[in-house]
Design a protein around this motif. Structure first.
Motif, PDB file in Angstrom:
ATOM      1  N   GLY A 157       0.855  -1.169   0.000  1.00 46.43           N
ATOM      2  CA  GLY A 157       0.000   0.000   0.000  1.00 46.43           C
ATOM      3  C   GLY A 157       0.896   1.225   0.000  1.00 46.43           C
ATOM      4  O   GLY A 157       1.965   1.222   0.633  1.00 46.43           O
ATOM      5  N   PRO A 158       0.501   2.304  -0.739  1.00 42.15           N
ATOM      6  CA  PRO A 158       1.431   3.408  -1.012  1.00 42.15           C
ATOM      7  C   PRO A 158       1.582   4.388   0.144  1.00 42.15           C
ATOM      8  O   PRO A 158       1.365   5.590  -0.005  1.00 42.15           O
ATOM      9  CB  PRO A 158       0.799   4.060  -2.240  1.00 42.15           C
ATOM     10  CG  PRO A 158      -0.666   3.861  -2.036  1.00 42.15           C
ATOM     11  CD  PRO A 158      -0.811   2.525  -1.376  1.00 42.15           C
ATOM     12  N   THR A 159       1.950   3.878   1.309  1.00 41.44           N
ATOM     13  CA  THR A 159       2.270   4.732   2.453  1.00 41.44           C
ATOM     14  C   THR A 159       3.508   4.133   3.099  1.00 41.44           C
ATOM     15  O   THR A 159       3.717   2.921   3.042  1.00 41.44           O
ATOM     16  CB  THR A 159       1.134   4.729   3.495  1.00 41.44           C
ATOM     17  OG1 THR A 159       0.940   3.389   3.978  1.00 41.44           O
ATOM     18  CG2 THR A 159      -0.171   5.244   2.911  1.00 41.44           C
ATOM     19  N   PRO A 163       1.653   9.121  -3.962  1.00 45.18           N
ATOM     20  CA  PRO A 163       1.776   8.048  -2.977  1.00 45.18           C
ATOM     21  C   PRO A 163       2.431   6.811  -3.576  1.00 45.18           C
ATOM     22  O   PRO A 163       1.979   6.314  -4.612  1.00 45.18           O
ATOM     23  CB  PRO A 163       0.307   7.757  -2.596  1.00 45.18           C
ATOM     24  CG  PRO A 163      -0.428   9.016  -2.915  1.00 45.18           C
ATOM     25  CD  PRO A 163       0.266   9.575  -4.117  1.00 45.18           C
ATOM     26  N   PHE A 164       3.456   6.354  -2.945  1.00 46.43           N
ATOM     27  CA  PHE A 164       4.214   5.220  -3.462  1.00 46.43           C
ATOM     28  C   PHE A 164       5.091   4.694  -2.330  1.00 46.43           C
ATOM     29  O   PHE A 164       5.693   5.477  -1.601  1.00 46.43           O
ATOM     30  CB  PHE A 164       5.078   5.686  -4.645  1.00 46.43           C
ATOM     31  CG  PHE A 164       5.685   4.578  -5.468  1.00 46.43           C
ATOM     32  CD1 PHE A 164       5.021   3.372  -5.672  1.00 46.43           C
ATOM     33  CD2 PHE A 164       6.924   4.754  -6.076  1.00 46.43           C
ATOM     34  CE1 PHE A 164       5.582   2.379  -6.451  1.00 46.43           C
ATOM     35  CE2 PHE A 164       7.483   3.760  -6.868  1.00 46.43           C
ATOM     36  CZ  PHE A 164       6.810   2.567  -7.052  1.00 46.43           C
ATOM     37  N   PHE A 221      -4.260  -0.236  -3.428  1.00 47.54           N
ATOM     38  CA  PHE A 221      -3.504   0.758  -4.201  1.00 47.54           C
ATOM     39  C   PHE A 221      -2.028   0.396  -4.347  1.00 47.54           C
ATOM     40  O   PHE A 221      -1.187   1.266  -4.555  1.00 47.54           O
ATOM     41  CB  PHE A 221      -3.652   2.143  -3.555  1.00 47.54           C
ATOM     42  CG  PHE A 221      -5.062   2.669  -3.581  1.00 47.54           C
ATOM     43  CD1 PHE A 221      -5.703   2.935  -4.789  1.00 47.54           C
ATOM     44  CD2 PHE A 221      -5.763   2.889  -2.404  1.00 47.54           C
ATOM     45  CE1 PHE A 221      -7.008   3.411  -4.808  1.00 47.54           C
ATOM     46  CE2 PHE A 221      -7.064   3.378  -2.414  1.00 47.54           C
ATOM     47  CZ  PHE A 221      -7.696   3.635  -3.619  1.00 47.54           C
ATOM     48  N   ARG A 222      -1.724  -0.901  -4.203  1.00 46.18           N
ATOM     49  CA  ARG A 222      -0.310  -1.278  -4.233  1.00 46.18           C
ATOM     50  C   ARG A 222       0.308  -1.124  -5.618  1.00 46.18           C
ATOM     51  O   ARG A 222       1.522  -1.156  -5.753  1.00 46.18           O
ATOM     52  CB  ARG A 222      -0.119  -2.690  -3.708  1.00 46.18           C
ATOM     53  CG  ARG A 222      -0.732  -3.820  -4.532  1.00 46.18           C
ATOM     54  CD  ARG A 222      -0.749  -5.096  -3.679  1.00 46.18           C
ATOM     55  NE  ARG A 222      -1.327  -6.277  -4.263  1.00 46.18           N
ATOM     56  CZ  ARG A 222      -2.628  -6.540  -4.384  1.00 46.18           C
ATOM     57  NH1 ARG A 222      -3.522  -5.655  -4.014  1.00 46.18           N
ATOM     58  NH2 ARG A 222      -3.039  -7.682  -4.862  1.00 46.18           N
ATOM     59  N   PRO A 261      -3.371   7.263   2.242  1.00 51.28           N
ATOM     60  CA  PRO A 261      -4.326   6.936   1.186  1.00 51.28           C
ATOM     61  C   PRO A 261      -4.468   5.441   0.912  1.00 51.28           C
ATOM     62  O   PRO A 261      -4.283   4.987  -0.225  1.00 51.28           O
ATOM     63  CB  PRO A 261      -3.757   7.673  -0.017  1.00 51.28           C
ATOM     64  CG  PRO A 261      -2.290   7.640   0.212  1.00 51.28           C
ATOM     65  CD  PRO A 261      -2.089   7.731   1.696  1.00 51.28           C
ATOM     66  N   THR A 262      -4.767   4.674   1.939  1.00 49.12           N
ATOM     67  CA  THR A 262      -5.065   3.259   1.777  1.00 49.12           C
ATOM     68  C   THR A 262      -6.264   2.967   2.661  1.00 49.12           C
ATOM     69  O   THR A 262      -6.453   3.613   3.707  1.00 49.12           O
ATOM     70  CB  THR A 262      -3.891   2.377   2.249  1.00 49.12           C
ATOM     71  OG1 THR A 262      -3.643   2.630   3.642  1.00 49.12           O
ATOM     72  CG2 THR A 262      -2.631   2.649   1.452  1.00 49.12           C
ATOM     73  N   PRO A 316      -4.802   6.641  -5.248  1.00 47.06           N
ATOM     74  CA  PRO A 316      -4.845   6.318  -3.823  1.00 47.06           C
ATOM     75  C   PRO A 316      -5.498   7.442  -3.023  1.00 47.06           C
ATOM     76  O   PRO A 316      -5.078   8.605  -3.118  1.00 47.06           O
ATOM     77  CB  PRO A 316      -3.368   6.172  -3.436  1.00 47.06           C
ATOM     78  CG  PRO A 316      -2.672   5.829  -4.711  1.00 47.06           C
ATOM     79  CD  PRO A 316      -3.430   6.578  -5.775  1.00 47.06           C
ATOM     80  N   PHE A 341       1.323  10.972   2.924  1.00 53.50           N
ATOM     81  CA  PHE A 341       0.521  11.132   1.704  1.00 53.50           C
ATOM     82  C   PHE A 341      -0.949  11.396   1.999  1.00 53.50           C
ATOM     83  O   PHE A 341      -1.808  11.134   1.174  1.00 53.50           O
ATOM     84  CB  PHE A 341       0.670   9.885   0.828  1.00 53.50           C
ATOM     85  CG  PHE A 341       2.067   9.669   0.308  1.00 53.50           C
ATOM     86  CD1 PHE A 341       2.655  10.595  -0.549  1.00 53.50           C
ATOM     87  CD2 PHE A 341       2.803   8.559   0.677  1.00 53.50           C
ATOM     88  CE1 PHE A 341       3.946  10.402  -1.032  1.00 53.50           C
ATOM     89  CE2 PHE A 341       4.084   8.352   0.199  1.00 53.50           C
ATOM     90  CZ  PHE A 341       4.667   9.274  -0.657  1.00 53.50           C
TER      91      PHE A 341
END
Lengths: 435, 435, 435, 435
Positions: free
Chosen positions: A120-122, A286-287, A308-309, B121-122, B286, B308
Motif C-alpha cells: 500500500g502506497p504509504t 503516494p508510493f 492501491f499497491r 491513502p489506503t 490512492p 501522503f
C-alpha cells in the motif's frame, strides 16, 4: 546576499470549510495558515499571490522539487494516452519500466540484489510489510527499534515508533517491540551497540530473541540524529550474529537526502530489508516499496496486499526520476556540495549561539534548545516567505529539508532567513521575549 | 446476444523482469498473465493488442470505469497548471474544493453531519484511524468485528480481518478484537444480533465492553454476504446501548456499488464512523477518508498522520466524480437497473445449476460450490476476454464487480460469458473433468 | 424436621486489626462478620461460641468436611515425626505415597493414564500450567474458553475467565483467549457446539486455530451451569478434529462434588489435560495438580516451577483422603443419594416460586432471580446458623456446596433453613421488602 | 575444623513411580537422586539413612531450618484443637494473630505503615497482585522489571522474569513489561539508573510511562546480584518522579536472608508495594503476602482472590516465627555474624582461584565461571553430604543459602566442603577433567 525572497502576501484564507468539515487532526495547516494552490520547483504559492521557498519539501517527499518538468511531462503523456492508473498488482508496462529502472539505474550499479514488494502506497505500510516478513522468515515475534525512531502510524509500525504522543493514540498497548538506545543516546561515553549486544547475548536479560532490528540511519522525525557508519555496521553484525534481520527504514533518509540514493551506501553493510516511500515517486505521488534479499521472498501470493499497491502514475514518475537524476554521478555531487554548504552555515549559526547541529547530507538541523524557541524561529521564517519545520522529541530542532535540486543562491537565501530568525529568537531570553 | 467481445490475443508477456525483481507476493498477475498498458471506460488492454471487459474494476476501485474523460481532463488540467501534487495536510484549493463537493453533493442532501479525516491513502489506514479514534473516545480497547470481515492488512486492521491466511501473515498474535457471527452466519434459524446482544449484556460472558462494532454492510472479500437492513439497525442499536461506536467500513461497498453513495442509506441508522477508499478518488488514485460525527473529533493535531494524507491529485478527481455522478439521481437509477439485471441473470444461472447467489446492487456473485470450480470459471472467462474474480472464505464465489457505468449491452455480454463458463465448468463433475 | 441448628451467638468481632492491616480486597468476611476459630466435620465455630452449618465448604475445598479425623491424624503423625514439610520438587516418601494412591485408587480403576505435574499450590497455577503446556505442544497461541467460565486470577488464567469485574482487575487487556458460548448459553434452540464447530471449520471466521479448549463440566462460579454429556463429548470431538487439546478444569467440580471423582467420568470422552486443586488435599491445605496424557509430557525440567510445588503436608492428607474415601464405591453412593435429596428439595423450592434450578450431584443451586434476592436469602440463612453463598453472573444463584460427608439429617436441616429464607425473601416484592 | 559431616548413604531410590506418574518437569530431583523423608533443623534425611546438611533451604523458604520446634509445636497444637485449616478470606483467630504479630513485631518497630493482602499462597500470585494493583492505581499498563529478574511463572509475573527458557514456556508473547539493566549490568562504568531516568524523561524514547518499577534488592535466581543502596534509592526516586509505584519483590531476599527482616531496611527509601512468600510461614508452608501503603488499597472486594488465600496453618507458624525470631535484635546479630563468615570464606575461595563473589548477608555465592563447573561442584558437594545449588543466567554461581539459624560450626563445615569441591573442580581444566 544577492538573492532576496519576495514578501508573501500573508493573508489568512477563509477557513470555514475546514472548520466545518475537516477533522481537527490536521497539523501543518495550523502553523502555515494559507491556502496553497500551485507549486513548482522550490516554490509553493498561496491563492492570494504569496510565494514561499520550501525548506520542508513535504518532509523529504519532494526531493526533486514540485512538479519537476521531466516528471510532470511523463505523467501528462501517460494520462493523456489512457495509461492504466490503477492495476492492483497486475503486470503493466509502467510497472515493468519502473522495475527495469530500479534494476539498471539503482541496484546493479550498487551491486545490490533486492526484490521489490509494492505495498500500500504509504511508508507505514512498507514498514508493516517489512516486519511481517521478518517475523515470518525468522519465526520470532519481537522487533528491536530505537529511541526516537519514527516508522509510521498503523499499529504494527506505531509499535516501532518512539514518540509517546503518537503511541498514546493507539488506544491499546503496543507490543512485540523493544526500544533500545540509538547511537549516542546516552552520550559519547556509553556505547549503545555494546549495550544491545550484551543484552541479546544474555539468556536472562528479558529481551526476547528478535525477528529484526529496525533502524533509520538518520532519524528524520526523532531529531535528525545521524548514526555513525561504525555503529550501523555493528548493529548489522549484531543482527546477523543473533539471526535477526536488519531493516533500514530509508523512507525519509533515502532517495538522495543524505547524499547517496540509499542512506547506507558505502558504509560496509547491506541491510536485509529496506523500506522506501516519500520521494520515491519523485513528484509527491503516494508510493511505497519494501526491498529485500531474494532469499527472504517467502510470501504466499497476496499474503500482504492492498488495493492501491500498484499506483501506476507513481511507477511512471518514479521511473522517470530514477533515470533523470541517478543515471550518473552529477546529482550526487550537487547534493554533496549543497550539503556541505548547509553544514557550514548551520555550524556557524550554532557557534554564534552555543548550539549544536545534527544530521548528514541535506538532512540537517540545529538544536535551538526548546520547542518554544524553534516554533518562534519557524513562524518568523514563514512570515519572511520560508517554509521550514521542526523535529525532535521536544520539537527543538529546526530542520532544513530543502529540495535537493535547489540552486545555491536560493539555498543561501533561505539559510540567511533562518540565520536571522534564530538570531532574533535568541536575542532576548525566551521568557522575557514572550511578554 | 448482440454484443460480442473481441478475442484477446492471449499471449504471455515476457515476465523475466518480474521474476528477477518483483516479490512473489503478487497475486492477480498469476491468474491474468498479461502485461496491461492502457485502459478506458470498461476496457483494459494488454500490450499485445488484447482487449478485456473489466468485471473486476480494481476490486470496486474503478466504479466509474477507467480514465473517465471528465476526471481525466480535470486531472490533466490540474497537473498542467502546476497544481500542488503533495501538500501534507496543508490547506489547498483542491482540498477545499473536495470538502465543498463532499458537503454539498453528498452530506447535505443526505442529512449527514460528518467531519472528514484524510488518512494515509489506503483503506487499511482509514480503518486504523477509525478504530484508534473509537478507542480514544470510549477509553476501551476491544473492537468487535465479524466473521468473514475484511478490513486491511496493517496490524490494527488485520486484527479485524477474519481470513486465516491473511491473519497468519501477521507473525504476531492479533489482539484486542473479537469476531462475532455476521448476519446469517449460523443459518436462518440463528439470530446473530441476538447472540451478540446476549453476550454484551452478560457481565460474565468474557466479551469485554467494546470501543466499536466494525461492520461491512456487504462483505466484499468475505463472500458478498449482504446484511439485512433490520440486522444492521439492530447492530447499530446494540452499539448505542453498550456505548460503543458503530463503524461502517464502506471501502468496497460504498461509492455507489450497492446502489446508493453510502451502502447504508435508507436503512434507518447513521453510523458514528464511516471509512471510505477505493472508488472515492474516482480514477483509481490512492485516496482514503474516515468520516465521523463532529462530537467524536477529539484528535490532537497530528495524533494520526501520514506523509501522503493530502493526495491533491485525488482531491481533484474525487471532487469531479462527486459532482459529475452524484449531483442528481440519474446515476443511482442506472445502478438500480443494472443491479436488477445482474440479479436476474445470476438468479437464472443459480436456478439452472441449483446454486445460490449473494450480494446487493452491483455487488453480486454466485456461489459455484468450491474454489476449484470458481477458478475454472474465471480462467475460462479470461480466455474469452472477461476479467472476473472470486471472493469468499474458500474463493468459491464468482463475483461481478462490473463498472457502475457499464452500458447494458456489454453488461449483458459479460454475463453471457460468465453463464457459458459456469455451464461448462459444471457440465462434468469436477473430479472427472480434472482427469 | 427433627434436626435443629443451634442459634449462633451472632456477635460482630472486634475488626480493628483488619481495618488497620488487612486489605479491603477481602470479601467473604463482609457477609459473614464473625471471627472463626475452630471447625470440625460440617461445622464452623466463631470465637464467641457461635456454631454454623457449612454449606459453602470453602467453595468446594472441604468436600470431606473440616479436620476430618483420618486426615487430621495422618497430618499430626507426619509433623510430629519431623516429616518433610517443604521439599521443592525433590522425591519424598510423602510424594511417592501420594502418587501411588493416585495411581492405584484413582487412575487405574478408571482406566486413565495421566502424569501428574505438581504446580504452585493454587488452582490458577494449575490452569496456567495446563494452557502453557497446550500452547507448547501445539505451537498455537489461542485458547478457547467459555462464557461464565472461571479459571483463576493470574494473568494467563484470568484471560480465560469470563467475569468482567475480575477481568477488569487485570489492568491490561487479556489476550490470546476467545470466549465461546457454553452449553445452553443461547437457550435450548441454539446448539452452541455447532456454532463452535462452524467457526473453527471456517478459514475466514476470525477465530484462530486453538491450542486448547478449556471447559468446566459444571461452572462453579459462573452459575452452576451443567453441560450435558452429549455437549461435552462433542466439544471433545471438536478439539480432536481441530488438533486442539481438551482441558477439563475440574478444580471445583472434581473430587466427588458432582458424584464421581472426576466430573467427566462415564461421559464417553477423556480429556487431554485435567486441572485439580480445592478438595484435592482433603483438608483444605493448598495443593494443585495438572494431569495430562503421557505423550503431552514435553516439559523441559523446571520449565514451569514454583517454590511451593511440593507441599508435603498436602501430599499426606491427599493420599489419606484418596484411600479413605475412594477405595470402594460407598462414598460415591452416598453422594448420589445426597445429591438426589438436594435436587428434590431444590426442585420443590423452585416449583413453589416459579424458579429454576441448576447443577449436578452435590453441586447445585437455585436461581432466585437477582443478586439482591440471593443476598437477602444468604444473609437470612447466616442469621439462622447456615453458611451459604451465591454464584452466577449476577450472583443470582443460591448455591448448595454442602460437605459431601454430611449426614442426611443435617443436610435436610440446612435445606429447611434455605427453603424458609427463600420463602421469606420472595414473600413480598423485593422493592417493598427493602423499605 | 572439628565438625565433620556424616557420609550419606548415597543410594538411588526406586524411582519407578516417578517415571510412571510424575511429569518430567521436575528438576531438583535430578541432581539430588534420593528419596527424602524427614528433616529437622539444618538436616535433611533420605529414606535409606542418609543425612544432608542443607545449604539450599528450599531456595530460602526454610530460613529458620526444617521443622523448627517452636513453629512445629504451635502447628501441632493448632491442628489438634481443630483450628480452622481453610477459611477463604474469613476473619479467623489465626489471621488476626498473624496481623497482630506483623504489626507489632515487624511494621511498627520499623515505622512502616502497610496493609496486608493475602494472595494465593505462591510468590507468583503475590507478584501478580502487586502489578495488578499498580496498574489499577496508576491507570497505566507497562511495568519496568530488570535484567536477570525472577518473579514467577504465571503469565503476569513471567512477563517480568528475565530468563529466556522460562519465558519461552509461556507459549505466547509476554507483553506490557520492559526489562531495563540492573545495577552494574553494563559494568561499573555505566550508570544504569541514569540510563533509565534518561529514557523515562524522554517523550520519544519508546518506553511508555510505567505503572511500576519492580525490583529485587538481591537477585536470587538471576545470579545473586546485589544492588547498591544508592542505586535502589535512585530507582525509588525515579519511580516517584515519574508517578510510578516502586515494588520490591522480597520473596527470596526478605525474612532475614540479607540481614534484616526486609531486604531494603536502612536504605533510605520505602517501597510502595512489597511482595513476600518463601520463608514467611517459617516452616515451609505455602504462604504469600502483598504489602502496600494504605492509600493504594483501592481494591474492590474480591477483585483479586484465590481459594487458598487464607492458609490458616501458615498464619499460625508465621506468627510464631515473627514473634520468636524478630521480637528483639539477637537473630539479626547472628545473621550478621554468619553472613560475615560466609563472605570471608567465599572471598578467600575467590581469591585462591581468581573468581568473584556475589550477594549480601546470608545470600551469597561465588561465580565459578560456567554452569558446567558449578554443576561439578554441587554434585561433588552432594556426594559429601552437602545440599547446595546454583544460580545465574548460565547457572554459573554456586550459591550458599544456609538456614539462617545454622550454628557456626556446621556453617564452617559446609563451607569447607564447598571449598574442597571448588578446588577439585578447578584443579584440572574442565575439558580434561571430564575425560
Amino acid at each position: 546576499m544577492t538573492t532576496t525572497l519576495p514578501k508573501p502576501t500573508g493573508q489568512m484564507p477563509d477557513t470555514a470549510i475546514y472548520e466545518r468539515r475537516e477533522s481537527v487532526v490536521r497539523s501543518y495547516a495550523r502553523s502555515m495558515p494559507r491556502q496553497f494552490n500551485k507549486a513548482e520547483n522550490i516554490w509553493m504559492r498561496d491563492n492570494q499571490g504569496g510565494r514561499y521557498l520550501d525548506f520542508l519539501s513535504g518532509c523529504s517527499t519532494l526531493n526533486y522539487g514540485h512538479n519537476h518538468p521531466v516528471l510532470k511531462q511523463a505523467l501528462l503523456d501517460y494520462i493523456a494516452a489512457d495509461g492504466i492508473a490503477h492495476g492492483l498488482d497486475l503486470h503493466t508496462d509502467a510497472k515493468a519500466d519502473f522495475l527495469d529502472a530500479l534494476e539498471s539505474v539503482i541496484l546493479k550499479p550498487r551491486g545490490l540484489d533486492y526484490r521489490a514488494m509494492f505495498t500500500g502506497p504509504t511508508g507505514t505500510n512498507a514498514v508493516e510489510a517489512a516486519i511481517k516478513l521478518a517475523r515470518k522468515v525468522t519465526g520470532r515475534e519481537m522487533v528491536i527499534a530505537f529511541t526516537n525512531g519514527f516508522h509510521g502510524m498503523t499499529l504494527g509500525a506505531l509499535a516501532c515508533t518512539g514518540n509517546a504522543a503518537k503511541r498514546g493514540g493507539a488506544g491499546v498497548p503496543l507490543s512485540h517491540v523493544a526500544h533500545e538506545p540509538y547511537d549516542g543516546y546516552h552520550g559519547p561515553e556509553v556505547d549503545t551497540a555494546e549495550l544491545l549486544e550484551r543484552r541479546l547475548s544474555d539468556p536472562s536479560s528479558g529481551l526476547d530473541a528478535p525477528a529484526a532490528i529496525l533502524v533509520e540511519t538518520v532519524q528524520g522525525e526523532g531529531g535528525l540524529n545521524a548514526a555513525s557508519p561504525e555503529w550501523l555496521r555493528r548493529i548489522a553484525a549484531i543482527a546477523r550474529r543473533h539471526s535477526a534481520l536488519m531493516i533500514v527504514d530509508d523512507i525519509q533518509a533515502g532517495c538522495g537526502r543524505t547524499g547517496s540514493f540509499f542512506s547506507f551506501e558505502g558504509m560496509g553493510f547491506t541491510p536485509d530489508i529496506v523500506t522506501m516511500a516519500k520521494s520515491l515517486s519523485g513528484m509527491g505521488l503516494p508510493f511505497a516499496l519494501t526491498l529485500f534479499r531474494p532469499e527472504l521472498d517467502q510470501w504466499e501470493p497476496g499474503e500482504h496486499n492492498g488495493t492501491f499497491r500498484g499506483n501506476n502514475h507513481a511507477f511512471v514518475t518514479a521511473a522517470a526520476a530514477l533515470r533523470h537524476f541517478w543515471s550518473d554521478g552529477r546529482f550526487q555531487q550537487d547534493i554533496a556540495r549543497r550539503g556541505a554548504m548547509i553544514e557550514r552555515r548551520l555550524e556557524a549559526m550554532a557557534a554564534e549561539h552555543g548550539l549544536t547541529t545534527r544530521g548528514r547530507g541535506m538532512m540537517r538541523g540545529i538544536d535551538v534548545g526548546s520547542g518554544e524557541v524553534a516554533a518562534t524561529v519557524t513562524a518568523a521564517c514563514f512570515d519572511r516567505g520560508l517554509i521550514i519545520e521542526t523535529s525532535g522529541a521536544h520539537d527543538e530542532i529546526v530542520k532544513v529539508l530543502a529540495p535537493l535540486i535547489i540552486d545555491d543562491a536560493h539555498l543561501s537565501a533561505g539559510l540567511d532567513i533562518m540565520e536571522t530568525c534564530i538570531r532574533e529568537a535568541l536575542a532576548v531570553p525566551y521568557g522575557v521575549a514572550a511578554e
